[in-house]
Design a protein around this motif. Structure first.
Motif, PDB file in Angstrom:
ATOM      1  N   HIS A  20       0.837  -1.200   0.000  1.00  0.00           N
ATOM      2  CA  HIS A  20       0.000   0.000   0.000  1.00  0.00           C
ATOM      3  C   HIS A  20       0.875   1.254   0.000  1.00  0.00           C
ATOM      4  CE1 HIS A  20      -2.796   2.979   1.965  1.00  0.00           C
ATOM      5  NE2 HIS A  20      -3.576   2.510   1.014  1.00  0.00           N
ATOM      6  N   THR A  21       1.878   1.263   0.851  1.00  0.00           N
ATOM      7  CA  THR A  21       2.798   2.406   0.924  1.00  0.00           C
ATOM      8  C   THR A  21       3.533   2.592  -0.394  1.00  0.00           C
ATOM      9  OG1 THR A  21       3.054   2.092   3.302  1.00  0.00           O
ATOM     10  CG2 THR A  21       4.774   3.369   2.179  1.00  0.00           C
ATOM     11  N   ARG A  22       3.985   1.472  -0.983  1.00  0.00           N
ATOM     12  CA  ARG A  22       4.685   1.534  -2.273  1.00  0.00           C
ATOM     13  C   ARG A  22       3.794   2.135  -3.351  1.00  0.00           C
ATOM     14  NH1 ARG A  22       6.796  -3.257  -1.419  1.00  0.00           N
ATOM     15  NH2 ARG A  22       5.240  -4.383  -2.601  1.00  0.00           N
ATOM     16  N   LEU A  47      -7.482   7.194  -3.550  1.00  0.00           N
ATOM     17  CA  LEU A  47      -8.810   6.687  -3.891  1.00  0.00           C
ATOM     18  C   LEU A  47      -8.732   5.372  -4.661  1.00  0.00           C
ATOM     19  CD1 LEU A  47     -11.883   7.093  -3.925  1.00  0.00           C
ATOM     20  CD2 LEU A  47     -11.600   8.403  -6.042  1.00  0.00           C
ATOM     21  N   PHE A  48      -7.670   5.186  -5.443  1.00  0.00           N
ATOM     22  CA  PHE A  48      -7.543   3.976  -6.254  1.00  0.00           C
ATOM     23  C   PHE A  48      -7.100   2.764  -5.443  1.00  0.00           C
ATOM     24  CE2 PHE A  48      -6.725   6.332 -10.544  1.00  0.00           C
ATOM     25  CZ  PHE A  48      -7.951   6.952 -10.410  1.00  0.00           C
ATOM     26  N   VAL A  49      -6.660   2.983  -4.217  1.00  0.00           N
ATOM     27  CA  VAL A  49      -6.264   1.864  -3.361  1.00  0.00           C
ATOM     28  C   VAL A  49      -7.018   1.910  -2.029  1.00  0.00           C
ATOM     29  CG1 VAL A  49      -4.008   1.401  -4.401  1.00  0.00           C
ATOM     30  CG2 VAL A  49      -4.211   3.149  -2.624  1.00  0.00           C
ATOM     31  N   VAL A  50      -8.192   2.510  -2.053  1.00  0.00           N
ATOM     32  CA  VAL A  50      -8.981   2.654  -0.829  1.00  0.00           C
ATOM     33  C   VAL A  50      -9.380   1.289  -0.278  1.00  0.00           C
ATOM     34  CG1 VAL A  50     -11.265   2.905  -1.915  1.00  0.00           C
ATOM     35  CG2 VAL A  50     -10.778   4.056   0.258  1.00  0.00           C
ATOM     36  N   GLU A  51      -9.556   0.295  -1.157  1.00  0.00           N
ATOM     37  CA  GLU A  51      -9.916  -1.039  -0.674  1.00  0.00           C
ATOM     38  C   GLU A  51      -8.767  -1.665   0.111  1.00  0.00           C
ATOM     39  OE1 GLU A  51      -7.792  -1.866  -4.489  1.00  0.00           O
ATOM     40  OE2 GLU A  51      -9.167  -0.332  -3.776  1.00  0.00           O
ATOM     41  N   GLY A  53       2.821   7.220  -6.611  1.00  0.00           N
ATOM     42  CA  GLY A  53       1.913   8.220  -7.156  1.00  0.00           C
ATOM     43  C   GLY A  53       0.503   7.737  -7.432  1.00  0.00           C
ATOM     44  N   VAL A  54       0.180   6.506  -7.020  1.00  0.00           N
ATOM     45  CA  VAL A  54      -1.191   6.023  -7.206  1.00  0.00           C
ATOM     46  C   VAL A  54      -2.086   6.814  -6.260  1.00  0.00           C
ATOM     47  CG1 VAL A  54      -2.730   4.028  -6.990  1.00  0.00           C
ATOM     48  CG2 VAL A  54      -0.396   3.707  -7.835  1.00  0.00           C
ATOM     49  N   PRO A  55      -3.158   7.436  -6.777  1.00  0.00           N
ATOM     50  CA  PRO A  55      -4.053   8.200  -5.895  1.00  0.00           C
ATOM     51  C   PRO A  55      -4.657   7.305  -4.808  1.00  0.00           C
ATOM     52  CG  PRO A  55      -4.514   8.676  -8.203  1.00  0.00           C
ATOM     53  CD  PRO A  55      -3.561   7.512  -8.185  1.00  0.00           C
TER      54      PRO A  55
END
Length: 197
Positions: free
Chosen positions: A143-145, A154-158, A150-152
Motif C-alpha cells: 500500500h505504501t509503495r 482513492l484507487f487503493v482505498v480497498e 503516485g497512485v491516488p
C-alpha cells in the motif's frame, strides 16, 4: 448463459476493471491476480470467461477491438457500455450502503472455539495472529509503495479498508487470548456420558 452468472462475485471487479480501461479477459485475470495476493476473488479462467460472456449478453460490455500479436491467437478486447457503467454504479451504491452481515469461514469457526479447549484455542488464535501480522506488514508495504509511486489514495482505498479490518481482527484476537488467560472467557466443565445400557 444462466442469469445467475450475473450474480457471480466476479461481475463487480470485471466491470470495475473495464471502467479503468478496455481489456481482454486474460488481462482482467492477470490484473485481478496482481491486485489480490490473498486470492479474494473466486478466480479461474472458466468462471471468468462465463462472466465475460454473460456481461456481453446482458449488454454491459461490448467488443472494443480484436487484438492479435504475431504467433498468438486473436483476443477480444472488451469495453464497458453505458448500461454496464450504470449497472456498476448501481451495484456499488447498493453494496456500500448495505450493512448486511458477511459471514466468513473464520466467523463460522470461532462460533465453535470452545471445542478446541483453552490451550488449543490459544494456540490456534496465536498462530492466526502471527500470520495476520505478517499479512498486515506485507499489505502495508504494498500500500505504501503504491502511494509512493503516485497512485491516488482513492484507487487503493480497498487496500486501506482491508488493513483497518485486519488490524481490528488482530486486536480482537489479542483481547480474546487475554480473556482466556485471565479466566474472563470460561469453558464449561467437561460432561461425561452415561454409558449404562
Amino acid at each position: 448463459m444462466p442469469a445467475r452468472t450475473l450474480d457471480n462475485p466476479l461481475v463487480l471487479p470485471v466491470l470495475g476493471l473495464l471502467l479503468e480501461s478496455p481489456m481482454h479477459p486474460y488481462q482482467v485475470e492477470v490484473t485481478l491476480r496482481e491486485r489480490s495476493e490473498e486470492g479474494q476473488w473466486p478466480l479461474n479462467r472458466g468462471s471468468l470467461n462465463n462472466v465475460v460472456a454473460a456481461l456481453a449478453s446482458a449488454g454491459w460490455i461490448e467488443e472494443h477491438e480484436r487484438a492479435q500479436r504475431e504467433g498468438r491467437p486473436a483476443r477480444t478486447v472488451y469495453a464497458l457500455t453505458e448500461a454496464g457503467h450504470a449497472e456498476l454504479v448501481s451495484r456499488l451504491d447498493l453494496q456500500i450502503r448495505s450493512a448486511a452481515r458477511e459471514f466468513s469461514p473464520f466467523f463460522a469457526a470461532i462460533s465453535y472455539l470452545g471445542a478446541l479447549g483453552r490451550e488449543g484455542a490459544v494456540d490456534a488464535l496465536t498462530e492466526r495472529a502471527e500470520r495476520l501480522t505478517a499479512r498486515i506488514e506485507s499489505d502495508q508495504a504494498r500500500h505504501t509503495r503504491a502511494l509512493d509511486d503516485g497512485v491516488p489514495a482513492l484507487f487503493v482505498v480497498e487496500a486501506d479498508y482491508a488493513l483497518h479490518a485486519a488490524r481490528g481482527e488482530l486486536a480482537w484476537i489479542a483481547s480474546t487470548i487475554s480473556d482466556i488467560h485471565s479466566g474472563r472467557l470460561t469453558w464449561p466443565a467437561p460432561q461425561t456420558k452415561d454409558v449404562r445400557a
